[in-house]
Scaffold this active site. Structure first.
Site, PDB file in Angstrom:
ATOM      1  N   GLU A 218     -11.098   2.870 -17.009  1.00 13.66           N
ATOM      2  CA  GLU A 218     -10.584   4.235 -17.040  1.00 13.66           C
ATOM      3  C   GLU A 218     -10.025   4.572 -18.418  1.00 13.66           C
ATOM      4  O   GLU A 218      -9.441   3.720 -19.093  1.00 13.66           O
ATOM      5  CB  GLU A 218      -9.502   4.402 -15.972  1.00 13.66           C
ATOM      6  CG  GLU A 218     -10.097   4.384 -14.573  1.00 13.66           C
ATOM      7  CD  GLU A 218      -9.083   4.628 -13.483  1.00 13.66           C
ATOM      8  OE1 GLU A 218      -9.413   5.358 -12.541  1.00 13.66           O
ATOM      9  OE2 GLU A 218      -7.965   4.100 -13.553  1.00 13.66           O
TER      10      GLU A 218
ATOM     11  N   CYS B 106      -5.806   7.747 -24.219  1.00 12.78           N
ATOM     12  CA  CYS B 106      -5.239   6.480 -23.771  1.00 12.78           C
ATOM     13  C   CYS B 106      -6.412   5.556 -23.457  1.00 12.78           C
ATOM     14  O   CYS B 106      -7.195   5.819 -22.536  1.00 12.78           O
ATOM     15  CB  CYS B 106      -4.392   6.766 -22.527  1.00 12.78           C
ATOM     16  SG  CYS B 106      -3.610   5.307 -21.876  1.00 12.78           S
TER      17      CYS B 106
ATOM     18  N   CYS C 147      -6.450  -6.666 -15.762  1.00 11.50           N
ATOM     19  CA  CYS C 147      -5.434  -7.220 -16.670  1.00 11.50           C
ATOM     20  C   CYS C 147      -4.877  -8.497 -16.048  1.00 11.50           C
ATOM     21  O   CYS C 147      -4.712  -8.580 -14.828  1.00 11.50           O
ATOM     22  CB  CYS C 147      -4.305  -6.205 -16.887  1.00 11.50           C
ATOM     23  SG  CYS C 147      -3.053  -6.809 -18.051  1.00 11.50           S
TER      24      CYS C 147
ATOM     25  N   CYS D  33       1.767  -7.213 -13.970  1.00 13.45           N
ATOM     26  CA  CYS D  33       3.044  -6.487 -13.887  1.00 13.45           C
ATOM     27  C   CYS D  33       3.142  -5.824 -12.508  1.00 13.45           C
ATOM     28  O   CYS D  33       2.182  -5.188 -12.051  1.00 13.45           O
ATOM     29  CB  CYS D  33       3.146  -5.437 -14.991  1.00 13.45           C
ATOM     30  SG  CYS D  33       3.046  -6.165 -16.635  1.00 13.45           S
TER      31      CYS D  33
ATOM     32  N   CYS E  86       2.437  -2.010 -11.845  1.00 11.17           N
ATOM     33  CA  CYS E  86       1.227  -1.455 -12.455  1.00 11.17           C
ATOM     34  C   CYS E  86       0.009  -1.646 -11.552  1.00 11.17           C
ATOM     35  O   CYS E  86      -0.275  -2.756 -11.096  1.00 11.17           O
ATOM     36  CB  CYS E  86       1.012  -2.145 -13.804  1.00 11.17           C
ATOM     37  SG  CYS E  86      -0.566  -1.763 -14.546  1.00 11.17           S
TER      38      CYS E  86
ATOM     39  N   CYS F 120       0.944   6.524 -16.813  1.00 13.12           N
ATOM     40  CA  CYS F 120       1.208   5.135 -17.181  1.00 13.12           C
ATOM     41  C   CYS F 120       1.329   4.268 -15.937  1.00 13.12           C
ATOM     42  O   CYS F 120       2.063   4.592 -15.015  1.00 13.12           O
ATOM     43  CB  CYS F 120       2.539   5.022 -17.933  1.00 13.12           C
ATOM     44  SG  CYS F 120       2.491   5.860 -19.492  1.00 13.12           S
TER      45      CYS F 120
HETATM   46  S1  SF4 Z   1       1.430  -2.774 -17.450  1.00 13.02           S
HETATM   47 FE1  SF4 Z   1      -0.493  -3.201 -16.362  1.00 13.02          FE
HETATM   48  S2  SF4 Z   1      -2.079  -3.046 -17.901  1.00 13.02           S
HETATM   49 FE2  SF4 Z   1      -0.115  -3.252 -18.996  1.00 13.02          FE
HETATM   50  S3  SF4 Z   1       0.125  -5.446 -19.321  1.00 13.02           S
HETATM   51 FE3  SF4 Z   1       1.138  -5.010 -17.383  1.00 13.02          FE
HETATM   52  S4  SF4 Z   1      -0.455  -5.379 -15.800  1.00 13.02           S
HETATM   53 FE4  SF4 Z   1      -1.473  -5.197 -17.786  1.00 13.02          FE
END
Ligand code: SF4
Length: 344
Positions: free
Chosen positions: A90, A103, A110, A114, A117, A337
């Site tokens: 995306e 962005c 990833c 996190c 996220c 975000c």
């Molecule tokens: S916020 Fe999301 S995309 Fe960014 S490093 Fe953490 S898991 Fe990865």
């Protein structure tokens, strides 16, 4: 198999032509045509016949295919791009005064996991190659030129899409070089920002290898338990070490560090959290972006109200920290975000 044009820095392209017995001047002509003039059809007239034949056989100018597009009322656009191997990423463009920020994603998924996220839930599928990063911008630019020609310039780049950019350091660094090239897009250094969750091995390389672009460091909490819950790599790369390394990156008037603070109601918005943040950033020329959490399906965190976000900002003001509350755009299409996830 043909190589993508968008994989090559100008000097790499010159060398490629030279190695194949072709005039190197073709490289800057191609850069000028495709990047500076933003032309998408092939560059015919300005190239030697042998160069044109070489390009047809060896070089691809294909852009990622738009799998779907979502537009929000505030004119934010979220693209789901399909890559050559069928994987999807995306990319979001955000309007600001007849110009756009983009962005970009640096990975499919990833590895950082996190907890706030949506991408983190997806896990890492693979790193993106340089051309897959550069061509996100070009594909979005093409769409803008065709659909919103009245103000279609992409002026700012942020690496805040899917992925931890410093975990894919080489591809991101090379993409920045291509964006900055005077013969190409000639983006200004201070118009590019790379965001990191604090991936120490990448930060260690930053000082000597990354061009002078801005850095955005995701803090989100200083308390070790809270930060490790939000950003699990904090257990391996503690925030004190991360801040130490960020301190060592040279700054100047235009180049500065933005500290990101994702605010979740009742989690990291207490007076104690503000105290710890004030202590951690004491004496630094610090700018804090407060980002009210953007919910996505299945999350346990809650978005604070405007008043709650303002109350936290007031606590930072009291501690002498300069901050701004970022009410991010596009959250109704999950383009804000932390909301991106190419698996929907
Ligand atoms: S916020 Fe999301 S995309 Fe960014 S490093 Fe953490 S898991 Fe990865």
């Amino acid at each position: 198999m043909r190589s993508s044009f968008y994989q090559f820095t100008l000097s790499e392209l010159q060398k490629l032509l030279q190695d194949n017995g072709l005039p190197t001047a073709g490289a800057s002509r191609l850069y000028n045509w495709h990047y500076k003039k933003r032309r998408f059809e092939s560059c015919e007239a300005e190239l030697a016949k042998a160069t044109r034949e070489f390009l047809v056989q060896k070089i691809s100018f294909d852009l990622p295919v738009i799998d779907s597009i979502q537009k929000s009322e505030d004119r934010t656009v979220k693209f789901l791009f399909r890559l050559q191997d069928g994987k999807k990423v995306e990319t979001v463009i955000l309007p600001s005064n007849r110009k756009y920020s983009i962005c970009l994603s640096s990975q499919v998924g990833c590895a950082m996991k996190c907890s706030f996220c949506h991408t983190g839930l997806q896990g890492l599928e693979r790193h993106l190659e340089t051309h897959e990063i550069v061509s996100q911008l070009l594909a979005a630019q093409k769409w803008l030129t065709e659909n919103r020609p009245e103000g279609d310039k992409i002026e700012t780049i942020v690496f805040m899409g899917q992925g931890e950019p410093l975990h894919n350091f080489d591809s991101v660094r090379k993409a920045c070089e291509i964006f900055l090239s005077q013969n190409g897009l000639s983006m200004a250094k201070d118009k590019i920002t790379i965001s990191t969750a604090g991936y120490l091995p990448g930060l260690e390389r930053w000082k000597n290898e990354m061009p002078d672009v801005n850095i955005a460091l995701s803090l989100h909490a200083i308390d070790p338990q809270k930060r490790s819950e939000l950003i699990p790599i904090n257990t391996k790369f503690p925030v004190e070490k991360v801040l130490d390394l960020v301190n060592q990156i040279p700054k100047n008037k235009k180049r500065f560090v933005i500290y990101e603070y994702l605010l979740a109601r009742g989690f990291n918005d207490t007076t104690e959290d503000a105290n710890l943040l004030g202590e951690a950033l004491k004496g630094k020329k610090a700018f804090v972006n407060i980002i009210p959490f953007n919910p996505f399906p299945g999350t346990k965190y809650e978005r604070p109200s405007v008043e709650e976000a303002e109350a936290f900002k007031a606590k930072l003001d009291d501690r002498g920290l300069v901050s701004l509350i970022r009410f991010t755009k596009g959250h109704e299409i999950l383009a804000a975000c932390g909301q991106l996830n190419s698996k929907g």
